[in-house]
Design an enzyme around this catalytic site. Structure first.
Site: not given
Ligand code: NI
Length: 157
Positions: A46, A51, A88-89, A130-131, A134
């Protein structure tokens, strides 16, 4: 479009609250496909627009069941609980145990501007939550106790 770059903690853009998309144009569609590209490239499940430093409520998700593009997602109901480790990226190398709802239902716009609804559970529900964190400037490290959080911040900054 310029190539997108995934912002890493503690970049301040990750703390911004994303704004609602008012009008879906070619730019938003293009952005969603670029976001998907960079998500796949980084083997993520995701990615939220915050991000990549873009302050709008746009999310892409693929947990291996096909690409989902969400515009202005809004959770309308939550049910049950699940706890699992998340990465998480934007916070590479860090895994945090996060408690989330087991099922969430959400309203969103698809890329053609159609009002849509999605029922999710398990991993998909987890990734959605999670997204959406963000989009409100929240990161997985916010679920850690303050001391652990400080240690990670020290390591990354
Ligand atoms: Ni993330």
């Amino acid at each position: 479009m310029n190539h997108l770059i995934i912002k890493k903690f503690p970049n301040s853009c990750l703390r911004k609250k994303a704004e609602k998309v008012k009008k879906i144009s070619y730019a938003e569609k293009e952005l969603l496909s670029e976001m998907a590209k960079i998500m796949y490239l980084n083997e993520g499940v995701g990615l939220a627009a915050t991000q990549v430093g873009i302050n709008f409520q746009l999310v892409v998700i693929d947990i291996g069941q096909g690409l989902i593009k969400l515009i202005n997602p809004e959770i309308i109901s939550r049910e049950g609980k699940q706890t699992s480790e998340e990465g998480c990226l934007s916070v590479p190398g860090t895994v945090v145990k996060v408690k989330r709802a087991e099922k969430v239902n959400l309203n969103f716009l698809d890329e053609n501007g159609n009002a849509s609804r999605l029922r999710t559970e398990g991993l998909l529900a987890r990734v959605v939550q999670h997204e959406m964190d963000h989009l409100s400037g929240k990161l997985i490290i916010d679920y850690l106790n303050p001391i652990k959080k400080l240690l990670i911040k020290r390591k990354k900054s």
